[in-house]
Design a protein around this motif. Structure first.
Motif, PDB file in Angstrom:
ATOM      1  N   GLU A  79      -0.992   4.101  -4.421  1.00 39.44           N
ATOM      2  CA  GLU A  79      -1.534   4.969  -3.380  1.00 39.44           C
ATOM      3  C   GLU A  79      -0.896   4.725  -2.020  1.00 39.44           C
ATOM      4  O   GLU A  79      -0.825   5.640  -1.193  1.00 39.44           O
ATOM      5  CB  GLU A  79      -3.049   4.782  -3.285  1.00 39.44           C
ATOM      6  CG  GLU A  79      -3.839   5.487  -4.378  1.00 39.44           C
ATOM      7  CD  GLU A  79      -3.786   6.999  -4.232  1.00 39.44           C
ATOM      8  OE1 GLU A  79      -3.109   7.518  -3.335  1.00 39.44           O
ATOM      9  OE2 GLU A  79      -4.435   7.686  -5.034  1.00 39.44           O
ATOM     10  N   ARG A  80      -0.438   3.525  -1.773  1.00 43.87           N
ATOM     11  CA  ARG A  80       0.070   3.189  -0.439  1.00 43.87           C
ATOM     12  C   ARG A  80       1.584   3.362  -0.316  1.00 43.87           C
ATOM     13  O   ARG A  80       2.124   3.239   0.783  1.00 43.87           O
ATOM     14  CB  ARG A  80      -0.348   1.764  -0.078  1.00 43.87           C
ATOM     15  CG  ARG A  80      -1.864   1.652   0.058  1.00 43.87           C
ATOM     16  CD  ARG A  80      -2.339   0.274   0.436  1.00 43.87           C
ATOM     17  NE  ARG A  80      -3.810   0.243   0.526  1.00 43.87           N
ATOM     18  CZ  ARG A  80      -4.511  -0.797   0.952  1.00 43.87           C
ATOM     19  NH1 ARG A  80      -3.886  -1.906   1.309  1.00 43.87           N
ATOM     20  NH2 ARG A  80      -5.833  -0.733   0.997  1.00 43.87           N
ATOM     21  N   HIS A 106       4.580   9.009  -1.241  1.00 41.78           N
ATOM     22  CA  HIS A 106       4.521   9.939  -2.362  1.00 41.78           C
ATOM     23  C   HIS A 106       5.628  10.982  -2.255  1.00 41.78           C
ATOM     24  O   HIS A 106       5.836  11.576  -1.197  1.00 41.78           O
ATOM     25  CB  HIS A 106       3.164  10.659  -2.395  1.00 41.78           C
ATOM     26  CG  HIS A 106       2.042   9.797  -2.845  1.00 41.78           C
ATOM     27  ND1 HIS A 106       1.716   9.612  -4.164  1.00 41.78           N
ATOM     28  CD2 HIS A 106       1.159   9.041  -2.148  1.00 41.78           C
ATOM     29  CE1 HIS A 106       0.687   8.800  -4.260  1.00 41.78           C
ATOM     30  NE2 HIS A 106       0.328   8.435  -3.041  1.00 41.78           N
ATOM     31  N   ARG A 114      -2.093  14.527  -7.267  1.00 43.88           N
ATOM     32  CA  ARG A 114      -3.268  13.846  -7.819  1.00 43.88           C
ATOM     33  C   ARG A 114      -4.025  14.711  -8.829  1.00 43.88           C
ATOM     34  O   ARG A 114      -4.439  14.236  -9.877  1.00 43.88           O
ATOM     35  CB  ARG A 114      -4.191  13.407  -6.687  1.00 43.88           C
ATOM     36  CG  ARG A 114      -3.645  12.276  -5.845  1.00 43.88           C
ATOM     37  CD  ARG A 114      -4.701  11.752  -4.879  1.00 43.88           C
ATOM     38  NE  ARG A 114      -4.196  10.654  -4.088  1.00 43.88           N
ATOM     39  CZ  ARG A 114      -3.584  10.802  -2.919  1.00 43.88           C
ATOM     40  NH1 ARG A 114      -3.430  12.014  -2.411  1.00 43.88           N
ATOM     41  NH2 ARG A 114      -3.145   9.754  -2.251  1.00 43.88           N
ATOM     42  N   SER A 119      -8.006   9.860  -2.248  1.00 49.00           N
ATOM     43  CA  SER A 119      -7.111   8.993  -3.000  1.00 49.00           C
ATOM     44  C   SER A 119      -7.903   8.260  -4.089  1.00 49.00           C
ATOM     45  O   SER A 119      -9.125   8.375  -4.172  1.00 49.00           O
ATOM     46  CB  SER A 119      -6.452   7.975  -2.067  1.00 49.00           C
ATOM     47  OG  SER A 119      -7.357   6.917  -1.760  1.00 49.00           O
ATOM     48  N   TYR A 120      -7.159   7.490  -4.898  1.00 47.95           N
ATOM     49  CA  TYR A 120      -7.783   6.718  -5.976  1.00 47.95           C
ATOM     50  C   TYR A 120      -8.174   5.312  -5.540  1.00 47.95           C
ATOM     51  O   TYR A 120      -8.583   4.499  -6.364  1.00 47.95           O
ATOM     52  CB  TYR A 120      -6.819   6.607  -7.162  1.00 47.95           C
ATOM     53  CG  TYR A 120      -6.571   7.902  -7.892  1.00 47.95           C
ATOM     54  CD1 TYR A 120      -7.505   8.412  -8.786  1.00 47.95           C
ATOM     55  CD2 TYR A 120      -5.393   8.624  -7.695  1.00 47.95           C
ATOM     56  CE1 TYR A 120      -7.283   9.597  -9.455  1.00 47.95           C
ATOM     57  CE2 TYR A 120      -5.156   9.814  -8.362  1.00 47.95           C
ATOM     58  CZ  TYR A 120      -6.105  10.291  -9.236  1.00 47.95           C
ATOM     59  OH  TYR A 120      -5.880  11.478  -9.895  1.00 47.95           O
ATOM     60  N   GLU A 121      -8.053   5.009  -4.236  1.00 50.93           N
ATOM     61  CA  GLU A 121      -8.271   3.639  -3.773  1.00 50.93           C
ATOM     62  C   GLU A 121      -9.676   3.123  -4.068  1.00 50.93           C
ATOM     63  O   GLU A 121      -9.859   1.940  -4.361  1.00 50.93           O
ATOM     64  CB  GLU A 121      -7.971   3.518  -2.278  1.00 50.93           C
ATOM     65  CG  GLU A 121      -6.490   3.515  -1.958  1.00 50.93           C
ATOM     66  CD  GLU A 121      -6.203   2.963  -0.572  1.00 50.93           C
ATOM     67  OE1 GLU A 121      -7.090   2.292   0.006  1.00 50.93           O
ATOM     68  OE2 GLU A 121      -5.085   3.177  -0.071  1.00 50.93           O
TER      69      GLU A 121
END
Length: 271
Positions: free
Chosen positions: A129-130, A133, A180, A244-246
């Protein structure tokens, strides 16, 4: 059948449905929860069978897509490409599973392996995620067979309990340029052949331990998994369209560290 057994089946069905399509490892959660409530089912047939309820929730949610593919397979290029991609992505895990699943279940299906992989997987999600992208694919119909093969290879890692099938395929999709929402939806679609194959293979392999007396337990778990998975899929797609998926990464890390702490300090006697 014992009412307590049915309550345990209900709980495990809900756990399966809520976690199967999130990047948090449904198998890992079933192993941990099953161990905590002392649920035992020979050959893990119950755990595999309730996956059918979860996967049918995806089929129901995306029924129009599957109907379009079924009716257009002979003439629609998008439908043909969709089927080809699922087949290509399905193959790597299917081959590895046939060769090694016996040993994976024997040596790796335990809470400590699950906890370790939950933490490691969480760290990978944070990294994914970081990083910067580079999104190249904005729609499922834009996926090519080479992209599908890459995601299929990523799915192999999910055979280690605690990794998460959906987590491996979704994060793999992010690494390979999916946005995503596309990564999540392709993961859902890929789950259909993967989980159908695993479910029916395991049920056939362990058919000798099945009996009519277990039917109420299977029905309760199946229905619970179907309903909770339907809720999870609808909520998840809306969530990842704008977030996000965080949050799932931090949940994995916290849950995994908690299990490892209870084991290290002897608070829970994990089997």
């Amino acid at each position: 059948m014992d009412f307590i057994i049915l309550l345990k089946a209900l709980l495990l069905g809900i756990v399966e449905g809520l976690t199967e399509f999130l990047p948090v490892s449904s198998t890992g959660h079933l192993i941990v929860v099953g161990d905590l409530i002392n649920f035992y089912n020979e050959g893990k047939v119950f755990e595999v069978a309730i996956q059918l309820g979860a996967i049918l929730a995806v089929v129901f949610e995306y029924r129009q897509r599957f109907i379009n593919v079924a009716t257009g397979i002979t003439h629609d290029k998008n439908a043909q490409n969709f089927v080809l991609n699922l087949f290509v992505a399905f193959l790597p895990a299917a081959i590895v599973g046939l060769l090694f699943i016996k040993y994976i279940k024997l040596y790796l299906f335990n809470p400590i392996t699950v906890a370790t992989m939950l933490v490691l997987g969480g760290l990978v999600i944070l990294y994914a995620e970081r990083r910067v992208h580079q999104v190249k694919i904005h729609d499922v119909d834009q996926i090519g067979w080479k992209d599908a093969l890459k995601v299929g290879c990523a799915q192999i890692i999910s055979m280690i309990p605690g990794t998460s099938r959906s987590g491996a395929t979704i994060i793999g999709g992010l690494f390979f340029g999916f946005d995503r929402k596309v990564a999540a939806e392709f993961s859902f679609f890929l789950a259909v052949p993967t989980m159908f194959a695993a479910t029916f293979y395991d049920i056939y392999k362990h058919r000798d331990v099945l009996n009519f007396d277990q039917m109420p337990m299977f029905v309760v778990g199946f229905v619970a998994a179907f309903i909770s998975a339907l809720v999870a899929v609808r909520t998840f797609v809306r969530f990842v369209s704008n977030h996000s998926y965080e949050i799932f990464a931090w949940y994995r890390i916290a849950f995994g560290l908690f299990i490892l702490a209870t084991w290290y300090f002897g608070w829970v006697s994990w089997s």
